[in-house]
Design an enzyme around this catalytic site. Structure first.
Site, PDB file in Angstrom:
ATOM      1  N   GLU A  59      31.620  24.532 -53.786  1.00  6.79           N
ATOM      2  CA  GLU A  59      31.120  23.435 -52.945  1.00  6.79           C
ATOM      3  C   GLU A  59      31.937  23.222 -51.677  1.00  6.79           C
ATOM      4  OE1 GLU A  59      29.908  19.729 -54.693  1.00  6.79           O
ATOM      5  OE2 GLU A  59      29.577  20.676 -56.621  1.00  6.79           O
ATOM      6  N   ASP A 132      30.528  22.087 -58.887  1.00  8.72           N
ATOM      7  CA  ASP A 132      31.320  21.235 -59.789  1.00  8.72           C
ATOM      8  C   ASP A 132      30.713  21.148 -61.190  1.00  8.72           C
ATOM      9  OD1 ASP A 132      33.135  20.782 -57.823  1.00  8.72           O
ATOM     10  OD2 ASP A 132      32.428  18.783 -57.295  1.00  8.72           O
ATOM     11  N   ASP A 134      29.539  19.082 -63.299  1.00  9.90           N
ATOM     12  CA  ASP A 134      28.863  17.858 -63.711  1.00  9.90           C
ATOM     13  C   ASP A 134      27.374  18.012 -63.402  1.00  9.90           C
ATOM     14  OD1 ASP A 134      28.745  17.612 -60.951  1.00  9.90           O
ATOM     15  OD2 ASP A 134      30.270  16.060 -60.831  1.00  9.90           O
ATOM     16  N   GLU A 136      25.462  16.700 -61.113  1.00  7.12           N
ATOM     17  CA  GLU A 136      25.168  16.940 -59.696  1.00  7.12           C
ATOM     18  C   GLU A 136      25.508  18.376 -59.319  1.00  7.12           C
ATOM     19  OE1 GLU A 136      25.656  14.729 -55.382  1.00  7.12           O
ATOM     20  OE2 GLU A 136      26.891  14.097 -57.064  1.00  7.12           O
ATOM     21  N   TYR A 349      39.600  18.498 -63.208  1.00 10.10           N
ATOM     22  CA  TYR A 349      38.431  17.866 -62.588  1.00 10.10           C
ATOM     23  C   TYR A 349      38.488  16.350 -62.736  1.00 10.10           C
ATOM     24  CZ  TYR A 349      33.614  17.365 -61.046  1.00 10.10           C
ATOM     25  OH  TYR A 349      32.482  17.024 -60.346  1.00 10.10           O
ATOM     26  N   ARG A 351      36.140  13.976 -62.252  1.00 11.66           N
ATOM     27  CA  ARG A 351      34.966  13.184 -62.676  1.00 11.66           C
ATOM     28  C   ARG A 351      34.747  13.440 -64.165  1.00 11.66           C
ATOM     29  NH1 ARG A 351      33.351  14.991 -57.449  1.00 11.66           N
ATOM     30  NH2 ARG A 351      33.159  13.236 -56.012  1.00 11.66           N
ATOM     31  N   HIS A 395      34.285  17.288 -70.131  1.00 10.60           N
ATOM     32  CA  HIS A 395      35.503  17.860 -69.567  1.00 10.60           C
ATOM     33  C   HIS A 395      36.727  17.201 -70.203  1.00 10.60           C
ATOM     34  CE1 HIS A 395      32.487  18.938 -66.700  1.00 10.60           C
ATOM     35  NE2 HIS A 395      32.339  17.689 -66.312  1.00 10.60           N
TER      36      HIS A 395
END
Length: 774
Positions: A59, A132, A134, A136, A349, A351, A395
């Site tokens: 990203e 990432d 997740d 999204e 990570y 989030r 995670h």
């Protein structure tokens, strides 16, 4: 001796021609050889360039740089810079009639980037999508697969929880298909937000004013803040009294106790007269120690950070907003230049809602604790922490990628704020795998006659345990009591009756709002920062002294939504939607079924509300301040940093002024009014209304309360941790001798002088450079 025959002119000509031809042939042969050699080199170079490589798409550029270092020359790592496709801004973009089919378009301004990625994809042997880890990120990978012509069912997706060499190399060995259930969950969230935003916001524009917005989660957040403000406004304080006792044994230090019960019932005093009568009676009683209890109390370490707990702690301890916290965490995760080591990802990570730690991380931190602190600080087994009921546990918790990267070693590579956040994460991680802190506590009951019981308690830290690394939010100071025994007589030094008033619930600050959103399942931790920024930007709330306060506009919009769109601002309804989104991600609920269930009643409610609601005028507060440009009475407007004065003649007259709030306290220099002003950053400070003729200024709030010693007005100093310290404004007052505020004032003056010296030095250096250039 024979004589040489002379060559004829014809023979000479022939010889010259032959030599020229020979030379030309030699030159041509050399050129041909050179060309062949160059062609071979070019072919070799082209072969090397066009050798099959694996394309990895991440990203962000910072992440790409770090990962490329770990993967080597056989990989090319490129950044998508987040989303490349989205719903169009200029239209609704959802075909409701055809199963809520979304209309995705390439995001404007990303055309060149998409072309470059397609070009790289053509020359790639394999393509891995490493957005990432997740929902999204899963949706970004799905959009990338569409753009690059990949089959999402193929093994094209890789994820990693930390940007370290082992994690990256392990990820590329185990690619898997894109998780379409998680993509559907993210699409459903995006489309729900689009339905509410694009259908409800135009209604607000028509009925109230342009530029407003409503959102599925932001509107609930505004409601929470408005509801709390209504509680505060409706609150009626009640008077109550406490009675402290300064006690002393025959030989020993004084100590303080608090009256707890009267005739076996909990103390309840509501007036001065009632308290005075009780104090008078206690003063006549004999005092003795009734009971002494000694015990050992343990305080357990706290879990490593989740996204939410990190945001809360960074707000409380560092004063960071959620947005700043996530920004610095992103930088630490993507990679920081560590000198010769190059870019290194320092944390996992950021989030996550999990408190889980990998076996590798546990082994590493346990080795570190044992070696650095000793066996007493290392529990027999690793500490395990329960995740919340709604935790997805996808995670690990947020932790350093290596415990050996201590804050002391990382200090020279990080900015001040990066280091402060990294230190918090590192300390919390290490402390989570240490033994509990142990306190020796003593609780004393004191009898005053037969009717009254007072209590005193003391506590001393016996063993630091995890507190040796991480001081949590429950700061405790050692409170020492003299050695006491049951039946021992005590003497009363003095009684300390004190008046109090019950207080309303506090306004939300960044930490308490995030905690409430998490507890009520509103949104998800990764969305908290953008939610808060949105409601501030729209002018629905303002941040006053680090607390959120609704504006008149916020109340107006919230009341309208509560009346006509109860579900939109209903906490339970919003939390239920979040749970259904989780079920979509788990493959239990169909995306289109959820959208249909939401959309059909919402559309009907919208049509009814449009007919029922008339145009709402926002009443303007007219001030008595005249505009010096056109003579009109200026009106109070709400801005991002609070209220200000503006000329009602806009756009013909664009005059604005700060709104000066009178504190009611006279200026000690000229007798004018001390008014509240706002700095460029929106922070409140106080100065004389006659500025610039009078230069009196202070950061501390002036109070109407007078100093009992000298009669000067009092000031209130607020520390960063929220503690309030009142003090006399008169520097020569007796109460200011050895007062703690003196140190704070000296620190402020020193900082100001250092800043001015730095600015003067910079100006002098600039002047010298200009002179040298001239």
């Amino acid at each position: 001796m024979p004589t040489a025959q002379k060559k004829t002119p014809q023979e000479k000509n022939t010889e010259v021609v032959e030599k020229t031809v020979k030379k030309a042939r030699k030159t041509a042969a050399a050129k041909t050889t050179a060309k062949k050699s160059a062609a071979k080199k070019t072919a070799a170079k082209t072969t090397r360039k066009s050798a099959p490589k694996t394309l990895v798409v991440v990203e962000s550029p910072a992440k790409a740089k770090t990962i490329e270092k770990y993967l080597g020359k056989k990989y090319m790592v490129r950044a998508s810079m987040g989303h490349l496709r989205d719903l169009p801004k200029s239209q609704f973009g959802i075909d409701v009639e055809h199963d809520f089919a979304p209309k995705y378009i390439n995001i404007r301004g990303k055309g060149d980037l998409i072309k470059a990625l397609k070009k790289d994809a053509k020359h790639a042997d394999k393509i891995y999508l490493a957005s990432d880890p997740d929902r999204e990120g899963e949706a970004i990978a799905w959009h990338l697969a569409y753009i690059l012509g990949l089959d999402p069912q193929e093994n094209c997706r890789i994820v990693f929880n930390e940007i370290t060499k082992p994690a990256i190399q392990a990820a590329v060995k185990e690619p898997y298909p894109i998780n379409l259930d998680r993509v559907d969950a993210q699409q459903a969230r995006r489309m729900l937000d689009r339905i509410v935003g694009y259908k409800l916001s135009p209604l607000l524009w028509r009925k109230i004013k342009k530029g407003l917005s409503a959102g599925r989660v932001q509107s609930v957040t505004v409601k929470l803040i408005c509801d709390r403000e209504k509680e505060i406004q409706a609150f009626v304080p009640e008077e109550y009294w406490t009675v402290g006792m300064k006690l002393k044994k025959e030989r020993g230090a004084q100590f303080t106790a608090e009256l707890a019960t009267v005739d076996g019932k909990k103390l309840a005093l509501h007036s001065k007269e009632e308290t005075d009568a009780l104090v008078e009676d206690i003063a006549r009683q004999k005092l003795s120690v009734k009971e002494v209890k000694k015990r050992e109390r343990r305080r357990n370490p706290v879990a490593p950070f989740t996204t939410s707990s990190m945001q809360q702690d960074a707000s409380r301890k560092l004063g960071f907003t959620s947005r700043r916290t996530m920004m610095f965490a992103q930088q630490l995760y993507e990679g920081v230049e560590l000198g010769r080591r190059g870019p290194v990802g320092l944390i996992t990570y950021m989030r996550t809602d999990s408190t889980r730690l990998s076996d590798l991380a546990l082994d590493e931190v346990r080795d570190y604790v044992g070696a650095s602190f000793g066996a007493d600080y290392l529990p027999e087994k690793p500490n395990v922490y329960a995740a919340g009921k709604k935790a997805q546990d996808a995670h690990e918790a947020i932790r350093p990628t290596s415990v050996e990267n201590t804050p002391e070693l990382m200090g020279k590579y990080l900015t001040r704020d990066q280091l402060r956040l990294y230190t918090l994460i590192w300390q919390r991680f290490v402390a989570s795998q240490m033994t509990p802190a142990v306190f020796d506590t003593v609780s004393v009951s004191v009898a005053a006659g037969e009717r009254y019981i007072a209590r005193a308690s003391g506590s001393t830290l016996k063993f630091a345990g995890f507190l040796a690394v991480y001081a949590d939010n429950k700061k405790e100071k050692d409170v020492l009591l003299p050695e006491l025994a049951a039946g021992e007589a005590l003497s009363l030094v003095r009684l300390l009756p004190e008046q109090h008033f019950t207080e309303p619930p506090p306004r939300y600050n960044e930490a308490s709002l995030v905690k409430t959103l998490e507890e009520k399942d509103i949104g998800r931790p990764s969305t908290y920062a953008p939610i808060i920024e949105t409601i501030l930007m729209r002018g629905y709330v303002v941040r006053q002294e680090k607390h959120f306060q609704p504006t008149d506009l916020g109340f107006l919009v919230n009341d309208m939504l509560e009346e006509h769109f109860k579900d939109i601002v209903d906490v339970q309804f919003t939390a239920g939607l979040e749970n259904e989104l989780d079920e979509i991600a788990e493959g239990k609920v169909d995306k289109n079924d959820l959208l249909r269930t939401f959309y059909e009643p919402f559309e009907k409610t919208l049509a009814k509300a449009d007919e029922a609601i008339g145009e709402i005028e926002i009443p303007e507060e007219v001030s008595d301040v005249l505009c010096e440009k056109c003579g009109r009475n200026m009106v109070v407007k709400q801005g991002r940093y609070g209220k200000f004065l503006a000329c009602p003649g806009f756009p013909d007259c664009r005059n604005t002024k700060p709104l000066l709030k009178d504190t009611g306290v006279p200026c000690p220099k000229c007798g004018g009014k001390i008014v509240e002003r706002r700095s460029r950053r929106g922070q409140a400070f106080y100065g004389c209304e006659n500025y610039p003729d009078c230069d009196y200024v202070t950061w501390d709030q002036p109070l109407l309360e007078k100093c009992p010693e000298c009669g000067a007005f009092m000031l209130r100093h607020r520390y960063k941790n929220g503690r309030i310290l009142p003090y006399c404004s008169n520097e020569t007052c007796k109460t200011r001798i050895d007062h703690p505020i003196n140190k704070e004032i000296e620190k402020s003056r020193a900082r100001l002088e250092a800043k001015r010296a730095k600015e003067a030095a910079a100006a002098a250096e600039k002047a010298m450079q200009t002179e040298a250039t001239t």
